[in-house]
Write a protein that holds these residues in place. Structure first.
Motif: not given
Length: 157
Positions: A11-12, A42, A66-67, A70, A111
């Motif tokens: 994500d980040r 993102s 970014g999201p 996943a 993560w």
């Protein structure tokens, strides 16, 4: 940069993840951190975009994408261990740093990356085949973190 590199989507927190892996696993390191030259979906210009790193000798790149996506169990790192102490060290580092336990030697880091912490004795038992492999496999199926003593006992019958 290696010819073949595994790219992991974060994500980040790709840089934090890379630094954690480098602290936990031998033959691991953090390489170049690339910053975005402009805003992106993102993040903003100057944010960490990608990170080159190595995990147990495997070349990787972390992408702060970014999201949108996943990680899931379709990808995992399998770390072979020599004994219970090494198994415990890696398992506990992952789980106690915000990760989650799973079954049969699997866990996830904070993560969402999956790890198989696999003692050598388990793989040897499975390779032996026959009743020894069946007993070791049945014992493994009851475990979260692999218990080396229980695998060894199962091998003996």
């Amino acid at each position: 940069m290696a010819k073949n590199t595994i790219c992991l989507w974060y994500d980040r927190d790709a840089e934090d993840a890379a630094r954690f892996y480098a602290e936990v696993f031998p033959d691991s390191s953090v390489g170049t951190v690339y910053r975005a030259p402009a805003d992106f979906p993102s993040g903003k210009a100057g944010d960490v975009l990608t990170v080159e790193f190595t995990v147990a000798g495997v070349a990787c790149m972390g992408l702060n994408g970014g999201p949108a996506f996943a990680p899931d169990e379709a990808f995992s790192f399998q770390i072979s261990t020599e004994d219970q102490a090494e198994t415990d060290r890696y398992w506990n580092a992952i789980v106690e740093n915000g990760g989650k336990e799973s079954a049969c030697g699997w866990c996830k880091d904070r993560w969402g990356i999956s790890w198989q912490i696999t003692p050598r004795v388990l793989m040897e038992a499975l390779a032996a085949g026959g009743d020894e492999a069946r007993r070791a496999f049945a014992a493994m199926m009851e475990m979260g973190k692999i218990d080396v003593a229980k695998i060894e006992a199962a091998r003996r019958g």
